[in-house]
Scaffold this motif. Structure first.
Motif, PDB file in Angstrom:
ATOM      1  N   PRO A  61       0.798  -1.230   0.000  1.00  0.00           N
ATOM      2  CA  PRO A  61       0.000   0.000   0.000  1.00  0.00           C
ATOM      3  C   PRO A  61       0.830   1.278   0.000  1.00  0.00           C
ATOM      4  O   PRO A  61       0.460   2.257  -0.657  1.00  0.00           O
ATOM      5  CB  PRO A  61      -0.822  -0.127   1.291  1.00  0.00           C
ATOM      6  CG  PRO A  61      -0.958  -1.607   1.487  1.00  0.00           C
ATOM      7  CD  PRO A  61       0.338  -2.187   1.018  1.00  0.00           C
ATOM      8  N   ALA A  62       1.930   1.294   0.729  1.00  0.00           N
ATOM      9  CA  ALA A  62       2.769   2.504   0.772  1.00  0.00           C
ATOM     10  C   ALA A  62       3.320   2.823  -0.611  1.00  0.00           C
ATOM     11  O   ALA A  62       3.341   3.987  -1.039  1.00  0.00           O
ATOM     12  CB  ALA A  62       3.906   2.314   1.772  1.00  0.00           C
ATOM     13  N   TRP A  63       3.761   1.792  -1.320  1.00  0.00           N
ATOM     14  CA  TRP A  63       4.289   2.005  -2.666  1.00  0.00           C
ATOM     15  C   TRP A  63       3.181   2.405  -3.629  1.00  0.00           C
ATOM     16  O   TRP A  63       3.345   3.306  -4.454  1.00  0.00           O
ATOM     17  CB  TRP A  63       5.006   0.752  -3.157  1.00  0.00           C
ATOM     18  CG  TRP A  63       5.181   0.667  -4.657  1.00  0.00           C
ATOM     19  CD1 TRP A  63       4.832  -0.369  -5.458  1.00  0.00           C
ATOM     20  CD2 TRP A  63       5.764   1.647  -5.523  1.00  0.00           C
ATOM     21  NE1 TRP A  63       5.138  -0.108  -6.767  1.00  0.00           N
ATOM     22  CE2 TRP A  63       5.708   1.140  -6.835  1.00  0.00           C
ATOM     23  CE3 TRP A  63       6.296   2.924  -5.326  1.00  0.00           C
ATOM     24  CZ2 TRP A  63       6.175   1.842  -7.944  1.00  0.00           C
ATOM     25  CZ3 TRP A  63       6.761   3.635  -6.426  1.00  0.00           C
ATOM     26  CH2 TRP A  63       6.710   3.089  -7.717  1.00  0.00           C
ATOM     27  N   ARG A  64       2.030   1.769  -3.529  1.00  0.00           N
ATOM     28  CA  ARG A  64       0.940   2.088  -4.444  1.00  0.00           C
ATOM     29  C   ARG A  64       0.442   3.520  -4.234  1.00  0.00           C
ATOM     30  O   ARG A  64      -0.009   4.181  -5.180  1.00  0.00           O
ATOM     31  CB  ARG A  64      -0.197   1.077  -4.283  1.00  0.00           C
ATOM     32  CG  ARG A  64       0.190  -0.324  -4.745  1.00  0.00           C
ATOM     33  CD  ARG A  64      -1.001  -1.254  -4.840  1.00  0.00           C
ATOM     34  NE  ARG A  64      -1.544  -1.643  -3.550  1.00  0.00           N
ATOM     35  CZ  ARG A  64      -1.131  -2.688  -2.837  1.00  0.00           C
ATOM     36  NH1 ARG A  64      -0.122  -3.439  -3.291  1.00  0.00           N
ATOM     37  NH2 ARG A  64      -1.691  -2.996  -1.686  1.00  0.00           N
ATOM     38  N   GLU A  65       0.539   4.019  -2.991  1.00  0.00           N
ATOM     39  CA  GLU A  65       0.180   5.409  -2.721  1.00  0.00           C
ATOM     40  C   GLU A  65       1.119   6.354  -3.459  1.00  0.00           C
ATOM     41  O   GLU A  65       0.691   7.341  -4.063  1.00  0.00           O
ATOM     42  CB  GLU A  65       0.237   5.679  -1.218  1.00  0.00           C
ATOM     43  CG  GLU A  65      -0.156   7.080  -0.810  1.00  0.00           C
ATOM     44  CD  GLU A  65      -1.649   7.339  -0.899  1.00  0.00           C
ATOM     45  OE1 GLU A  65      -2.028   8.520  -1.047  1.00  0.00           O
ATOM     46  OE2 GLU A  65      -2.423   6.367  -0.818  1.00  0.00           O
ATOM     47  N   VAL A  66       2.397   6.058  -3.435  1.00  0.00           N
ATOM     48  CA  VAL A  66       3.382   6.888  -4.141  1.00  0.00           C
ATOM     49  C   VAL A  66       3.215   6.747  -5.651  1.00  0.00           C
ATOM     50  O   VAL A  66       3.199   7.742  -6.384  1.00  0.00           O
ATOM     51  CB  VAL A  66       4.811   6.491  -3.723  1.00  0.00           C
ATOM     52  CG1 VAL A  66       5.856   7.197  -4.591  1.00  0.00           C
ATOM     53  CG2 VAL A  66       5.045   6.813  -2.249  1.00  0.00           C
TER      54      VAL A  66
END
Length: 297
Positions: free
Chosen positions: A29-34
């Motif tokens: 999720p953190a990467w997909r947010e970026v």
């Protein structure tokens, strides 16, 4: 053996028999947010994902106060790439580019490219910065060379990213650390390098960290430490925006207010948070008073 794909986590581990320490990072999720902040072309998205995973990876074995960032600038189509992990495990990143972007982003081929790793607290003025040699075309190889030059110890780094996940694995040879056999096992590091070389991109992206470490190094006595949670998070704040506006000076602020009908809007490129200021706010911070009635939207 856990088979659930746990994401946004950093694991430190030790290969006791070989005397090798390591870190593995898996972002979801953190990467997909970026990644969702801009329509990044596939090669740039992959490089940004690798950089974000690497920023977390490099915090695994250091005592961090502040943040660790990886920043790349060039005079070519890829103008800027930035990835950061804080001491609380908060991640953010972005990239700026111009079309046409090369289909392959080999670091050594980017015109005027400079990459820096910065560690510390910007507000306190306590920062260490090191430049990364970009003769290696891939980020992982460039970072391996950085560790070889800065710490005089070999490191092996593997990075992979797609639209869903960003993963990084780092191993470092530490003479004398680990089990009793580590000091006398001259073949330990070559053996670990050989095992790591069997790891493919798809396997790295698809396999849970614990399962991956067991699959690769089960004969090396893997000791896995407590996982550290990671998450998307931005360090922007109204106070930082005020400091930036104040640094522009009264003339620039007044001109901006005049051009935008008495308001100033500043939007964070990392998290899209918008900060609004009117003439009363401007007079407060230009006169040294940071109090304001305006709100963040």
């Amino acid at each position: 053996m856990e088979t659930v794909l746990v994401e946004d986590v950093l694991h430190r581990f030790l290969l006791e028999r070989a005397g090798v320490r390591g870190v593995i990072v898996r972002l979801g999720p953190a990467w997909r947010e970026v990644a969702g902040r801009a329509p990044y072309p596939a090669p740039l998205r992959e490089l940004l994902g690798q950089s974000l995973a690497a920023s977390a990876l490099l915090t695994g074995n250091i005592k961090l106060d502040g943040a660790l960032s990886i920043e790349l600038k060039s005079t070519g189509a890829l103008r800027l790439l930035f990835a950061e992990c804080s001491d609380t495990g908060r991640l953010r990143g972005l990239a700026r580019w111009q079309d046409p972007l090369p289909e392959t982003l080999a670091l050594g081929d980017l015109p005027g490219a400079i990459m820096a790793i910065t560690i510390g607290h910007a507000e306190r003025g306590q920062r260490y910065q090191g430049l990364v040699d970009l003769r290696h075309p891939e980020l992982a190889g460039a970072l391996e060379n950085y560790f070889q030059q800065s710490e005089q110890l070999p490191a092996r780094i593997v990075l992979a990213a797609d639209g869903e996940s960003a993963v990084g694995l780092m191993l470092q040879k530490l003479p004398g650390e680990g089990g009793r056999d580590a000091v006398h096992d001259e073949d330990a590091w070559p053996r670990i390098e050989h095992l790591t070389a069997t790891l493919g991109r798809d396997e790295l992206l698809a396999t849970p960290p614990e399962q991956l470490l067991y699959r690769l190094y089960h004969e090396e006595t893997v000791r896995l430490f407590k996982p550290r949670p990671l998450a998307f998070g931005c360090s922007c704040s109204r106070e930082r925006v005020v400091a930036m506006l104040r640094s522009l000076g009264r003339d620039e602020v007044e001109a901006t207010l005049q051009a935008h009908h008495g308001t100033i809007e500043v939007t964070c490129e990392f998290c899209a948070r918008a900060y609004h200021f009117d003439r009363v706010d401007a007079e407060h911070f230009l006169s040294g008073n940071t109090a304001s009635s305006s709100t963040v939207q």
